[in-house]
Design an enzyme around this catalytic site. Structure first.
Site, PDB file in Angstrom:
ATOM      1  N   HIS A  91       0.844  -1.197   0.000  1.00  0.00           N
ATOM      2  CA  HIS A  91       0.000   0.000   0.000  1.00  0.00           C
ATOM      3  C   HIS A  91       0.881   1.248   0.000  1.00  0.00           C
ATOM      4  O   HIS A  91       0.704   2.148  -0.828  1.00  0.00           O
ATOM      5  CB  HIS A  91      -0.927  -0.005   1.219  1.00  0.00           C
ATOM      6  CG  HIS A  91      -1.511   1.337   1.535  1.00  0.00           C
ATOM      7  ND1 HIS A  91      -2.429   1.966   0.724  1.00  0.00           N
ATOM      8  CD2 HIS A  91      -1.292   2.200   2.560  1.00  0.00           C
ATOM      9  CE1 HIS A  91      -2.749   3.141   1.243  1.00  0.00           C
ATOM     10  NE2 HIS A  91      -2.070   3.313   2.349  1.00  0.00           N
ATOM     11  N   ASP A 120       6.336  21.951 -26.143  1.00  0.00           N
ATOM     12  CA  ASP A 120       6.357  20.597 -25.596  1.00  0.00           C
ATOM     13  C   ASP A 120       7.390  20.587 -24.481  1.00  0.00           C
ATOM     14  O   ASP A 120       7.965  21.609 -24.148  1.00  0.00           O
ATOM     15  CB  ASP A 120       6.744  19.565 -26.691  1.00  0.00           C
ATOM     16  CG  ASP A 120       6.246  18.158 -26.345  1.00  0.00           C
ATOM     17  OD1 ASP A 120       6.507  17.709 -25.205  1.00  0.00           O
ATOM     18  OD2 ASP A 120       5.579  17.532 -27.192  1.00  0.00           O
ATOM     19  N   TRP A 156       7.015   0.169   3.968  1.00  0.00           N
ATOM     20  CA  TRP A 156       7.507   0.925   2.806  1.00  0.00           C
ATOM     21  C   TRP A 156       8.859   1.547   3.099  1.00  0.00           C
ATOM     22  O   TRP A 156       9.575   1.948   2.189  1.00  0.00           O
ATOM     23  CB  TRP A 156       6.500   1.974   2.346  1.00  0.00           C
ATOM     24  CG  TRP A 156       6.591   3.285   3.065  1.00  0.00           C
ATOM     25  CD1 TRP A 156       5.991   3.610   4.244  1.00  0.00           C
ATOM     26  CD2 TRP A 156       7.322   4.452   2.662  1.00  0.00           C
ATOM     27  NE1 TRP A 156       6.311   4.893   4.612  1.00  0.00           N
ATOM     28  CE2 TRP A 156       7.128   5.436   3.653  1.00  0.00           C
ATOM     29  CE3 TRP A 156       8.127   4.761   1.567  1.00  0.00           C
ATOM     30  CZ2 TRP A 156       7.709   6.703   3.587  1.00  0.00           C
ATOM     31  CZ3 TRP A 156       8.707   6.028   1.508  1.00  0.00           C
ATOM     32  CH2 TRP A 156       8.495   6.994   2.505  1.00  0.00           C
ATOM     33  N   SER A 184      13.076   6.418 -13.717  1.00  0.00           N
ATOM     34  CA  SER A 184      11.969   7.155 -14.319  1.00  0.00           C
ATOM     35  C   SER A 184      11.818   8.537 -13.683  1.00  0.00           C
ATOM     36  O   SER A 184      11.683   9.549 -14.375  1.00  0.00           O
ATOM     37  CB  SER A 184      10.687   6.345 -14.176  1.00  0.00           C
ATOM     38  OG  SER A 184       9.566   7.164 -14.352  1.00  0.00           O
ATOM     39  N   SER A 185      11.876   8.580 -12.343  1.00  0.00           N
ATOM     40  CA  SER A 185      11.724   9.865 -11.649  1.00  0.00           C
ATOM     41  C   SER A 185      12.847  10.823 -12.007  1.00  0.00           C
ATOM     42  O   SER A 185      12.610  12.020 -12.224  1.00  0.00           O
ATOM     43  CB  SER A 185      11.750   9.672 -10.141  1.00  0.00           C
ATOM     44  OG  SER A 185      10.586   9.068  -9.719  1.00  0.00           O
ATOM     45  N   HIS A 268      13.087  12.062   3.627  1.00  0.00           N
ATOM     46  CA  HIS A 268      12.440  13.297   4.038  1.00  0.00           C
ATOM     47  C   HIS A 268      12.227  14.265   2.887  1.00  0.00           C
ATOM     48  O   HIS A 268      11.121  14.747   2.690  1.00  0.00           O
ATOM     49  CB  HIS A 268      13.065  13.973   5.252  1.00  0.00           C
ATOM     50  CG  HIS A 268      12.043  14.915   5.811  1.00  0.00           C
ATOM     51  ND1 HIS A 268      11.049  14.502   6.653  1.00  0.00           N
ATOM     52  CD2 HIS A 268      11.754  16.186   5.478  1.00  0.00           C
ATOM     53  CE1 HIS A 268      10.212  15.499   6.841  1.00  0.00           C
ATOM     54  NE2 HIS A 268      10.616  16.542   6.148  1.00  0.00           N
ATOM     55  N   GLU A 270      11.804  13.397   0.008  1.00  0.00           N
ATOM     56  CA  GLU A 270      10.733  12.718  -0.724  1.00  0.00           C
ATOM     57  C   GLU A 270       9.353  13.195  -0.246  1.00  0.00           C
ATOM     58  O   GLU A 270       8.429  13.377  -1.037  1.00  0.00           O
ATOM     59  CB  GLU A 270      10.871  11.200  -0.543  1.00  0.00           C
ATOM     60  CG  GLU A 270       9.667  10.367  -0.980  1.00  0.00           C
ATOM     61  CD  GLU A 270       9.460  10.344  -2.486  1.00  0.00           C
ATOM     62  OE1 GLU A 270      10.429  10.662  -3.211  1.00  0.00           O
ATOM     63  OE2 GLU A 270       8.342  10.021  -2.925  1.00  0.00           O
ATOM     64  N   TYR A 272       8.617  16.057   0.807  1.00  0.00           N
ATOM     65  CA  TYR A 272       8.348  17.374   0.219  1.00  0.00           C
ATOM     66  C   TYR A 272       8.154  17.282  -1.278  1.00  0.00           C
ATOM     67  O   TYR A 272       7.456  18.105  -1.879  1.00  0.00           O
ATOM     68  CB  TYR A 272       9.441  18.366   0.621  1.00  0.00           C
ATOM     69  CG  TYR A 272       9.282  18.685   2.074  1.00  0.00           C
ATOM     70  CD1 TYR A 272       8.308  19.602   2.479  1.00  0.00           C
ATOM     71  CD2 TYR A 272       9.989  18.003   3.050  1.00  0.00           C
ATOM     72  CE1 TYR A 272       8.083  19.842   3.811  1.00  0.00           C
ATOM     73  CE2 TYR A 272       9.763  18.227   4.384  1.00  0.00           C
ATOM     74  CZ  TYR A 272       8.802  19.151   4.764  1.00  0.00           C
ATOM     75  OH  TYR A 272       8.563  19.364   6.082  1.00  0.00           O
ATOM     76  N   SER A 283      -1.962  27.165  -4.994  1.00  0.00           N
ATOM     77  CA  SER A 283      -1.654  28.582  -5.224  1.00  0.00           C
ATOM     78  C   SER A 283      -2.182  29.076  -6.560  1.00  0.00           C
ATOM     79  O   SER A 283      -2.257  30.280  -6.789  1.00  0.00           O
ATOM     80  CB  SER A 283      -0.139  28.816  -5.177  1.00  0.00           C
ATOM     81  OG  SER A 283       0.377  28.378  -3.950  1.00  0.00           O
ATOM     82  N   HIS A 317      14.625  13.301  12.287  1.00  0.00           N
ATOM     83  CA  HIS A 317      13.436  13.349  13.152  1.00  0.00           C
ATOM     84  C   HIS A 317      12.579  12.098  12.975  1.00  0.00           C
ATOM     85  O   HIS A 317      11.656  11.879  13.740  1.00  0.00           O
ATOM     86  CB  HIS A 317      12.622  14.642  12.961  1.00  0.00           C
ATOM     87  CG  HIS A 317      11.928  14.786  11.658  1.00  0.00           C
ATOM     88  ND1 HIS A 317      11.727  15.985  11.054  1.00  0.00           N
ATOM     89  CD2 HIS A 317      11.359  13.876  10.843  1.00  0.00           C
ATOM     90  CE1 HIS A 317      11.076  15.807   9.917  1.00  0.00           C
ATOM     91  NE2 HIS A 317      10.841  14.533   9.769  1.00  0.00           N
ATOM     92  N   HIS A 318      12.901  11.292  11.961  1.00  0.00           N
ATOM     93  CA  HIS A 318      12.247   9.985  11.853  1.00  0.00           C
ATOM     94  C   HIS A 318      12.939   8.964  12.744  1.00  0.00           C
ATOM     95  O   HIS A 318      12.550   7.808  12.779  1.00  0.00           O
ATOM     96  CB  HIS A 318      12.285   9.489  10.409  1.00  0.00           C
ATOM     97  CG  HIS A 318      11.564  10.393   9.451  1.00  0.00           C
ATOM     98  ND1 HIS A 318      10.229  10.265   9.171  1.00  0.00           N
ATOM     99  CD2 HIS A 318      11.982  11.464   8.730  1.00  0.00           C
ATOM    100  CE1 HIS A 318       9.860  11.208   8.308  1.00  0.00           C
ATOM    101  NE2 HIS A 318      10.911  11.947   8.031  1.00  0.00           N
ATOM    102  N   THR A 343       6.254  26.918   6.168  1.00  0.00           N
ATOM    103  CA  THR A 343       4.981  26.266   5.872  1.00  0.00           C
ATOM    104  C   THR A 343       3.826  27.139   6.354  1.00  0.00           C
ATOM    105  O   THR A 343       2.817  27.308   5.658  1.00  0.00           O
ATOM    106  CB  THR A 343       4.920  24.879   6.534  1.00  0.00           C
ATOM    107  OG1 THR A 343       6.157  24.218   6.294  1.00  0.00           O
ATOM    108  CG2 THR A 343       3.793  24.051   5.968  1.00  0.00           C
ATOM    109  N   LYS A 346       3.086  29.982   4.029  1.00  0.00           N
ATOM    110  CA  LYS A 346       2.258  29.612   2.879  1.00  0.00           C
ATOM    111  C   LYS A 346       0.775  29.642   3.243  1.00  0.00           C
ATOM    112  O   LYS A 346      -0.039  30.216   2.522  1.00  0.00           O
ATOM    113  CB  LYS A 346       2.630  28.206   2.394  1.00  0.00           C
ATOM    114  CG  LYS A 346       4.009  28.168   1.808  1.00  0.00           C
ATOM    115  CD  LYS A 346       4.175  26.926   0.969  1.00  0.00           C
ATOM    116  CE  LYS A 346       5.181  27.171  -0.123  1.00  0.00           C
ATOM    117  NZ  LYS A 346       4.616  27.647  -1.355  1.00  0.00           N
ATOM    118  N   ARG A 465       1.822   1.219  15.104  1.00  0.00           N
ATOM    119  CA  ARG A 465       1.430   1.035  13.705  1.00  0.00           C
ATOM    120  C   ARG A 465       1.885  -0.340  13.226  1.00  0.00           C
ATOM    121  O   ARG A 465       2.675  -1.006  13.884  1.00  0.00           O
ATOM    122  CB  ARG A 465       2.036   2.137  12.842  1.00  0.00           C
ATOM    123  CG  ARG A 465       3.536   2.085  12.768  1.00  0.00           C
ATOM    124  CD  ARG A 465       4.133   3.344  12.186  1.00  0.00           C
ATOM    125  NE  ARG A 465       4.001   3.389  10.730  1.00  0.00           N
ATOM    126  CZ  ARG A 465       4.803   4.125   9.941  1.00  0.00           C
ATOM    127  NH1 ARG A 465       5.772   4.855  10.485  1.00  0.00           N
ATOM    128  NH2 ARG A 465       4.634   4.144   8.643  1.00  0.00           N
TER     129      ARG A 465
END
Ligand code: CU
Lengths: 544, 372
Positions: A91, A120, A156, A184-185, A268, A270, A272, A283, A317-318, A343, A346, A465
């Site tokens: 998932h 293009d 994950w 690809s990314s 991390h 990632e 963002y 926006s 922080h993880h 943040t 924004k 979890r």
């Protein structure tokens, strides 16, 4: 429709890059499946990305529903723990790498050339290749579930050594599929950077670009910076599993914590990567439906850039409970708290844009407003998680699950949906059905909150979890979450209905489909013809 | 109008959830240590800060949505920049955060100070149980979940402490500083008891440090919080905090029992005795992988029942148990089981489920191998 370029204003840098894509498109295009396999058109590739992402969204969603069904009540009813672990893992992987990231890339493909006035993407063939890597990667990833020992079952985040020494044999294929998705990314990101930097309409300075373009430019740099780190860490896993190295194997002198540092140094930013383009979409939408220019354009750009820079300085922080030294804990606590500042800026800017506007509530606006509220709630729990001592209680509980689902589902996913509703008239020439869109919106909002709000409570009350069964005091929260998930999942069928109906027909949309919309994409006809901006548009910036 | 009504009810809904969040079973426990209290109050402070910011921000937002609707004739004004407000709303949150960081730093420093402990306990995570060693006291035992599988499968009614009960709890004294040294044998686990506000990853190859001083006697429950494989959801933690004298008596009793056991190594054991002991060891240690009837779960976990190599080759069998199989989930038990337990479980696996070798492996033999 597009105004002609004045002859004294040639678009030097971009002409050569464009030629390749244009040439192939002007020969009679192949028909049927070959047309899609070989297309180099940014709009067609954009659609492919979006359709792929929608399919993945449903596959990942079904996995989530299996998880929620098992957690509907205490005890093991439907699946065994081994399979449950595969479901949570798949998932997460599918939603992150298969649904959210490709959806943003799809929107980028469609909209960045239209928003900067380019014919293009800069590298059309590469664009085709980037997309077609994805189905390969995910077919491989999904096929691991049919291999002996099952698919990835280590979450994950695939922490070593659970994902190396103790992993199922299919892990090597998992690594290969992530490598392919990662390539690809990276290629997609390079293409986006090249397009934005080289192919803007004459006269469009960086600080004139729509925020969606800005946020994607920054996101693309993040991708180019961190995807190689992911590739590195999974290659180290590959070596540990197949070639007898001990990067992460303590028995061979390796270091399992190193894995986490590397993973989160990728992971991390990632996070963002999955939210900055969402900021860009919101926006665009809020000013359109408030009929008022975005408040603090420049500070939005600076805030995005500072979030991107800070995102490289907060990874641990993880890892507050892995036993880092005190100074490291303090450093990462402070930097993490700091990220709340840009943040916050924004959110304040969006709200000030609403203030004294002339507001209407079309479907894209509904999703954008829900984004602001619910993403902010996710931001609040994020701020709580930043307090390192308190994180000793929150970490790896459902409180964290609630937090990141708030920023990713009513955050990233709602923004994607807002974007889809906003640009569907441009893509199809029709407005999406308003009644059905409203049903989709309200059912989704209710579903998402029923699913994820109770998770704050079950987490605080002590539910870890990634467990397939739980103690009795968590039963009520889980029951509500499961019902909410079912509602949320089912209401996405309404979304599919809206999109299909909109492709087939509906109220005709003019070039400028929303009266308050201003960016360049609204200067081309709706639906946008296959080739737009063959000659660069005459771009007129806002006076500051 | 209708839409804004729906919005308003939405807000109200959230507002109502806030007091609910204050109810006890919905919130982080205050816990029974000074640190847990401090953490709880940090949690509540930051929570209320978020609530206040939320009320202001969402207040302005919903006011704007309501007041500046085009349907009510609102005309858009034209302003789109203001450096002063940008500076203000950058600086104010920054100040709030600094205010928050100060107490958080103080608490964190306290949590990291494990010096001057009166008792050291080694906590080892294993798939899927905890092992506790009272360092310097010769007392060590495993702690397994005691909830029967039948309750999990729904064949029996579930008990009050479903999934949060163990065969042997970790027993600790109140009012003494206890230091935990934490590691793992296989994958990463995480030892968490919410009431003690201790959560620490146990990592193979690392020894982490944490500490606790419990203020009130009682039973405190927690769980493994780092995904550690199949039975991650089934490795609970139970801590029993005793008054100091009671704890000392308990420890003395356990020490004596350990000595008895050590003496048992030298004597000759009967097959029945070994089988009885072995069945218990097997059930608590091996069955989670090799399954209750020795049937295993191939390909991940090989069967021990009807395993020809095991039946034919005692040396090979002992080597697996003592040294494990590196690069697989099979742990080495030389450090974690004592000679009596190893002899007993070997005997059991060589005779149960129709393996019927008749071998009675003696603890003395194992002790000898271990000393090599
Ligand atoms: Cu564990």
């Amino acid at each position: 429709m597009a105004p002609k370029l004045p002859p004294h204003h040639p678009l030097e840098q971009s002409t050569s890059a464009v030629a390749g894509g244009q040439a192939s498109a002007h020969h009679s295009p192949p028909r049927g499946i070959m047309r899609w396999l070989l297309t180099t058109n940014h709009k067609e590739i954009g659609s492919l990305y979006l359709i792929f992402s929608l399919v993945m969204f449903f596959i990942g969603g079904i996995f989530a529903l299996v998880v929620r069904a098992e957690l509907f009540q205490p005890g093991l009813q439907l699946v065994q723990p081994e399979f449950f672990n595969q479901m949570t893992t798949m998932h997460g992987l599918i939603m992150v790498f298969g649904a959210v990231m490709p959806a943003f890339t799809g929107l980028a493909n469609w909209m960045i050339p239209l928003q900067v006035g380019a014919p293009d993407m800069a590298l059309p063939r590469l664009n085709n290749f980037s997309f077609w890597l994805l189905p390969v990667a995910f077919a491989l990833l999904l096929s691991t579930m049919l291999m002996p020992g099952g698919g990835p079952n280590f979450g994950w985040t695939f922490y070593a050594p659970l994902s190396t020494t103790y992993a199922p044999p299919s892990t090597t294929f998992f690594i290969l599929s992530l490598h392919i998705a990662g390539i690809s990314s990276i290629l997609g990101a390079i293409n986006i950077v090249a397009t934005i930097l080289n192919m803007r309409a004459p006269g469009m300075r960086l600080m004139d670009m729509p925020l969606f373009v800005w946020t994607w430019l920054i996101t693309a740099f993040l991708l180019i910076a961190v995807m190689p780190v992911l590739a590195g860490v999974i290659t180290m896993m590959l070596m540990d599993i197949n070639f007898g190295t001990s990067f992460f194997n303590a028995a061979g002198g390796g270091d399992p914590v190193l894995f986490q540092h590397l993973f989160w140094f990728f992971g991390h930013p990632e996070v963002y990567i999955m939210i900055l383009p969402a900021f860009g979409i919101v926006s665009a939408i809020i000013p359109t439906f408030a009929r008022k220019r975005l408040f603090g354009y420049a500070s939005m750009v600076y805030a995005t850039a500072s979030i991107a820079v800070l995102s490289f300085l907060v990874w641990a922080h993880h890892m507050f409970v892995v036993g880092l030294p005190l100074v490291a804990e303090l450093f990462f606590m402070y930097t993490t708290m700091l990220i709340a500042v840009p943040t916050g800026v924004k959110v304040f800017n969006w709200i000030t844009t609403l203030f004294r506007g002339s507001i209407t509530f079309e479907p894209p606006m509904l999703f954008a407003l829900a984004f602001v509220v619910l993403f902010t709630i996710g931001g609040f729990s994020g701020l709580m998680l930043a307090i390192a001592p308190a994180d000793f209680q929150y970490h790896d509980t459902y409180f964290v699950v609630a937090h990141f689902h708030y920023v990713l589902v009513p955050g990233a996913v709602f923004a994607i949906m807002a974007g889809v509703y906003y640009w569907l008239p441009k893509w199809t020439g029709h407005y999406p059905n308003v009644k059905l869109s409203q049903w989709h919106f309200w059912l989704s909002v209710i579903g998402v909150n029923l699913t994820f709000f109770p998770m704050h409570f079950s987490g605080l009350a002590g539910m870890p979890r990634r467990i397939p069964d739980y103690a009795l005091q968590f039963a009520d929260f889980n029951l509500v979450s499961s019902l909410g998930a079912l509602l949320f999942g089912a209401s996405q069928l309404v979304f599919v209905a809206v999109v299909i109906l909109c492709v087939r027909g509906g109220e005709k949309a003019p070039a400028k489909a929303w009266e308050g919309a201003e960016d360049l994409e609204w200067s081309v006809p709706s639906p946008a013809p296959l080739h737009t901006f063959d000659t660069p548009p005459n771009f007129r910036p806002h006076e500051h | 109008m209708r839409k804004s009504l729906v919005w308003m009810t939405g807000c109200l809904g959230f507002a109502l959830m806030v007091p609910l969040a204050m109810a006890n079973a919905w919130n982080m426990p205050v816990g029974v240590t000074d640190v847990s209290r401090e953490i709880h109050s940090l949690h509540m402070i930051i929570f209320w800060i978020c609530v206040v910011i939320g009320v202001v921000v969402f207040g302005v937002m919903f006011y704007s949505l309501f007041r500046f609707r085009r349907s009510q004739g609102a005309k858009a004004s034209n302003f789109h920049e203001n450096t002063t407000v940008e500076v203000i709303w950058t600086a104010v949150p920054l100040l709030i955060l600094v205010g928050m960081a100060i107490p958080a730093t103080a608490t964190l420093k306290k949590m990291y100070d494990a010096s001057d402990a009166e008792l050291d306990i080694m906590i080892t995570g294993q798939q899927w149980r905890w092992r506790y060693e009272y360092l310097g006291e010769d007392v060590a035992f495993n702690s397994n979940m005691s909830t029967p599988r039948a309750q999990i499968q729904g064949d029996e009614p579930r008990g009050e402490h479903y999934l949060l009960e163990v065969d042997e709890p970790l027993v600790l004294p109140v009012n003494r500083k206890v230091r935990f040294l934490m590691t793992a044998d296989d994958v990463i686990h995480s030892w968490w008891v919410p009431d003690l506000a201790v959560k620490q990853d146990t990592i193979p190859g690392f020894i982490n440090e944490n500490w606790v001083r419990i203020n009130e006697p009682g039973i405190y429950r927690g769980q493994c919080t780092e995904l550690c494989g199949m039975d991650h959801g089934f490795m609970p933690i139970v801590v029993e905090a005793l008054e100091e004298e009671e704890f000392d008596a308990w420890l003395a009793e356990r020490k004596e029992a350990a000595e008895q056991e050590a003496m048992g190594v030298d004597r000759e054991w009967e097959l029945e005795e070994l089988m009885e002991r072995g069945e218990a060891v097997y059930g608590s240690i091996c069955a989670s992988c090799h399954q209750a009837e020795g049937q295993g779960a191939p390909p991940a976990f090989p069967a021990l029942a009807d395993n020809q190599q095991l039946i034919d080759d005692l040396d090979w069998h002992l080597d697996k148990i003592l040294n494990g199989v590196s690069g697989s989930a099979m742990p080495a038990f030389r450090g974690t089981l004592n000679p009596v337990e190893i002899a007993a479980v070997t005997t059991w696996t060589r005779n149960a489920w129709g393996n019927d070798t008749g071998d009675a492996v003696q603890p003395a033999e194992i002790a000898e191998r271990l000393s090599d």
